[in-house]
Design a protein around this motif. Sequence first.
Motif, short mmCIF file in Angstrom:
data_model
loop_
_atom_site.label_atom_id
_atom_site.label_comp_id
_atom_site.label_asym_id
_atom_site.label_seq_id
_atom_site.Cartn_x
_atom_site.Cartn_y
_atom_site.Cartn_z
N ARG A 328 32.56 26.51 45.43
CA ARG A 328 33.34 27.61 45.08
C ARG A 328 34.78 27.17 45.21
N ASP A 361 32.21 36.84 50.41
CA ASP A 361 32.40 37.73 49.80
C ASP A 361 33.46 37.10 48.64
N PRO A 362 33.13 37.16 47.38
CA PRO A 362 34.07 36.48 46.08
C PRO A 362 35.27 37.12 46.23
N ALA A 363 35.62 38.43 46.86
CA ALA A 363 36.97 39.05 46.80
C ALA A 363 38.08 38.32 47.38
N ASP A 365 38.66 35.11 46.73
CA ASP A 365 38.95 34.20 45.86
C ASP A 365 40.65 33.99 45.50
N THR A 388 43.38 40.95 47.63
CA THR A 388 41.91 40.84 47.36
C THR A 388 41.68 40.86 45.77
N GLU A 390 38.53 38.98 42.72
CA GLU A 390 37.70 37.77 42.38
C GLU A 390 38.17 37.05 41.29
N VAL A 400 36.69 44.51 42.33
CA VAL A 400 35.79 44.31 43.57
C VAL A 400 35.35 45.45 44.00
#
Length: 452
Positions: A328, A361-363, A365, A388, A390, A400
């Motif tokens: 990722r 957690d993709p939040a 990113d 925060t 994604e 998110v």
Amino acid sequence: MAKATVQYICSSCGAKAPQMLGRCPVCGEWGTYEEEIVAPAKTKSASFRVAAGKAQLLNEVETQHEQRMDLHNAELNRVLGGGLVPGSLVLLGGEPGIGKSTLALQMLMQQGDRRTLYASGEESARQIKLRAERLTGKPTGLYLLAETSLERILEQVRELQPEIVVIDSIQTVSVDGVEATIGSLTQVRECAARLLQFAKDTNIPFILIGHINKEGALAGPKVLEHIVDTVLQFEGDQHYLYRILRAQKNRFGSTSELGIYEMQQNGLREVTNPSELLLSSASSGLSGVAIAAAVEGARPLLIEVQALVSSAAYGTPQRASTGFDARRLNMLLAVLEKRVGFKLLQKDVFLNIAGGLRINDPAIDLAVLAAVLSSNMDIALDPDTAITGEVGLAGEIRPVPRIEQRIQEARKLGFKRMLIPSGQRLNAASFPDIQLVQVSKVSDAFRILIKK
């Protein structure tokens, strides 16, 4: 007399074969067959049996609220779904030395005068006593038993009638009459089946400590995880103080809860507010640091994302991450180059989640990209800003879940501003003491963060 025979059993699905196979024809897994020496059993194999009766309509079945047992351990109660259910079978797994036995023994020591039993096939009673002396708790009803025979353990359970039983570990106990080595697939499967039957018949909960293999999965047959009611995973880096307790399976509660502990000299300490411990004031004013509002399970966390960008020492630049998915990270760096225009092809990028936690957690990113950009430009971000969001492949910032919990956690720790995805559904009037800045693209977020 019949002679002992050799057969090969798949540790993944339990399929049997007369010879060693590289790939299981049933489940398709590679390298899962193990050799077992099987002899005629002296006693009949036991298995869980339900009470006889006739079929009933679903709406005619009488139910009653199951009273859970308070373990006097808030984090463990949270992960179990509110406490231990009587008659349940719980499997606790984790790497060697991570603290499985410490957690189980300390939990029993916190029960006070409640009658409990700790049966160990790995340590003597004297060794357990030495380990218990450094742990917190004043037990008056805790019994110790050093035994590897399951029949003798269950005999002691019938005699003492404890309210909680811990067996350390399921791979070190064996059933008499089953001619297989201790810890083998046959023994583990047979022990689990008999414990399940005993727990349901007596309504006594059992906590089984289990080993893991070199791939990180629970050792033993896959049927072990199907038999038990709850599977708990105790994980963490032994070089860090923090441990995380997750529920991979829970028949009596949610698997989204998370328990956090701190390993100390006197045992495991429950971390009720992990965000305060994961944030370091020493990083304030330094470049390459961003504060991300993440959610692990159902618990909001504010974590420190650290990045280091430097010129590549070799022809191929390095990409390394600790506590974050490396694939990722590569995707986010490609978005940073394609959508924002920052060239990092000739630079090494290192990413670290402070505290030794692993966050999925993709939040976070957007916080990862903010930390990378801050290090690349050598400009420190505002320490009072939490982030925060994604990030999508088009450079957009996607909404998110649990945004209110993330904002509330940032407010509680004194943050004055927070970047959130645009279009996020929330009532901004409910958070008057924190500035909520909505951003729709990565480039917009960078303009706000770098602005002096």
